[in-house]
Design a protein around this motif. Structure first.
Motif, mmCIF file in Angstrom:
data_model
loop_
_atom_site.group_PDB
_atom_site.id
_atom_site.type_symbol
_atom_site.label_atom_id
_atom_site.label_comp_id
_atom_site.label_asym_id
_atom_site.label_seq_id
_atom_site.Cartn_x
_atom_site.Cartn_y
_atom_site.Cartn_z
ATOM 1 N N GLU A 72 39.415 42.687 26.060
ATOM 2 C CA GLU A 72 40.768 41.820 26.676
ATOM 3 C C GLU A 72 40.789 41.661 27.980
ATOM 4 O O GLU A 72 41.005 40.281 27.543
ATOM 5 N N LEU A 73 40.057 41.626 29.296
ATOM 6 C CA LEU A 73 39.872 41.841 30.251
ATOM 7 C C LEU A 73 39.132 39.964 30.429
ATOM 8 O O LEU A 73 39.753 39.100 30.697
ATOM 9 N N GLN A 74 38.060 40.577 29.368
ATOM 10 C CA GLN A 74 37.629 38.666 29.575
ATOM 11 C C GLN A 74 38.682 37.703 29.329
ATOM 12 O O GLN A 74 38.164 36.411 29.535
ATOM 13 N N CYS A 75 38.737 37.967 28.152
ATOM 14 C CA CYS A 75 40.316 36.794 27.440
ATOM 15 C C CYS A 75 41.464 36.530 28.002
ATOM 16 O O CYS A 75 41.567 35.520 28.853
ATOM 17 N N ALA A 76 41.847 37.377 29.079
ATOM 18 C CA ALA A 76 42.513 37.070 30.062
ATOM 19 C C ALA A 76 42.050 36.872 31.244
ATOM 20 O O ALA A 76 43.301 35.655 31.608
ATOM 21 N N ALA A 77 41.341 37.025 31.585
ATOM 22 C CA ALA A 77 40.242 36.468 32.859
ATOM 23 C C ALA A 77 40.114 34.367 32.085
ATOM 24 O O ALA A 77 40.407 34.040 32.937
ATOM 25 N N GLN A 78 39.579 34.279 31.103
ATOM 26 C CA GLN A 78 39.724 33.485 30.861
ATOM 27 C C GLN A 78 41.310 32.543 30.727
ATOM 28 O O GLN A 78 41.089 30.953 31.697
ATOM 29 N N VAL A 79 42.060 32.797 30.574
ATOM 30 C CA VAL A 79 43.410 31.940 30.801
ATOM 31 C C VAL A 79 43.959 32.033 31.874
ATOM 32 O O VAL A 79 44.544 30.861 32.058
ATOM 33 N N LEU A 80 43.785 33.220 32.429
ATOM 34 C CA LEU A 80 44.426 33.210 33.948
ATOM 35 C C LEU A 80 43.484 32.204 34.633
ATOM 36 O O LEU A 80 43.941 31.389 35.971
ATOM 37 N N GLY A 81 42.050 31.552 34.459
ATOM 38 C CA GLY A 81 41.117 30.759 34.533
ATOM 39 C C GLY A 81 40.372 31.317 35.673
ATOM 40 O O GLY A 81 40.016 30.149 36.614
#
Ligand SMILES: [Zn+2]
Length: 287
Positions: free
Chosen positions: A66-75
């Protein structure tokens, strides 16, 4: 041209990068700043629903994904695991796990953060406030360790085994403005909710937070775009309620947020603050 502006957030769990200051991280990343998240634990002690576990061997694996997903979205430019285990809320069994962050000596945790600082060379470091936001032992441990690491990273006598010294320019703590929490605590009973039993696990006492009034030295006004990115990143944290229709208290939180304006507030620990309120965490840093 010098090195690109770099910002490091040091936090405790997968989701602290989004639910806390996600709008600010997204805004800087969009502006071309290299933004990193050093996350102490993999959120192993989080409460999750069975159906969210599909395809994952453990809660830690799922929350890290989930963190990897969020990190990608946040840039974000990168996510680093500091290497500890989630201690859970104060008094829970997870506190005693040998790998729990709460069990680790502060010097050891700080040493790992020093290594990360010396390698990434951030201009600005952000971490949790001294009270851990809402008293979570991991947030408090990471606050203490990051403060120690910030002042040690530029000193060759401290942690000499880690890569060459580097001293970041500024240290901030993400804080909720006092009025915000006060309003929240006042509104909740009107909607039939107990402010002493807030959060997914009903273990957060908001009235305790209201007692602490951290000074605000920097306010980041979030663009509509940054808010959209933050909300999209929140949806990655499905197991922690991100992106779902939130129950009552979270709706009140949204209303209060709207009343307060969409902004993130920071207390500046270093350099010593003045009466001037900053609008940019990189203010005064020449590249
Ligand atoms: Zn957390």
């Amino acid at each position: 041209m010098g090195k690109p502006k770099t910002l490091l957030f040091v936090g405790a769990h997968p989701d602290d990068e989004t639910f806390g200051i996600g709008g600010t991280l997204a805004q800087y990343a969009t502006a071309g700043v290299k933004v990193f998240y050093a996350c102490a634990t993999r959120g192993e002690a989080g409460t999750v629903e069975h159906q969210d576990m599909d395809g994952y061997a453990s809660i830690g694996d799922m929350r890290w994904a989930e963190l990897q997903c969020a990190a990608q979205v946040l840039g974000l430019a990168g996510v680093i695991h500091i290497g500890y285990r989630d201690s859970g809320m104060a008094g829970s069994e997870n506190n005693q796990h040998p790998e729990a962050l709460a069990m680790a000596p502060i010097d050891e945790v700080a040493g790992r953060i020093v290594e990360i600082i010396r390698e990434l060379k951030p201009d600005v470091v952000i971490t949790h406030d001294a009270g851990g936001g809402y008293g979570h032992p991991d947030h408090i441990a990471i606050h203490n360790a990051t403060v120690k690491a910030f002042y040690s990273a530029g000193d060759s006598k401290q942690y000499p085994e880690a890569s060459p010294v580097f001293q970041p320019h500024k240290l901030y703590f993400g804080v909720r403005p006092h009025g915000f929490m006060k309003l929240m605590v006042r509104l909740m009973p009107l909607f039939g909710h107990n402010p002493r039993r807030f959060g997914r696990n009903k273990d957060i006492d908001l009235t305790r937070i209201v007692d602490v009034d951290y000074p605000v030295h920097a306010v980041i006004r979030l663009s509509k775009h940054s808010i959209e990115i933050r909300d999209k990143a929140a949806a990655c944290h499905t197991s922690q309620g991100g992106g779902r229709i939130r129950p009552g208290p979270f709706r009140i939180l949204r209303i209060v947020e709207r009343l307060q304006g969409q902004r993130d507030c920071f207390m500046r620990a270093y350099p010593s603050p003045t009466s001037h309120r900053e609008k940019d965490l990189f203010e005064g840093i020449s590249q």
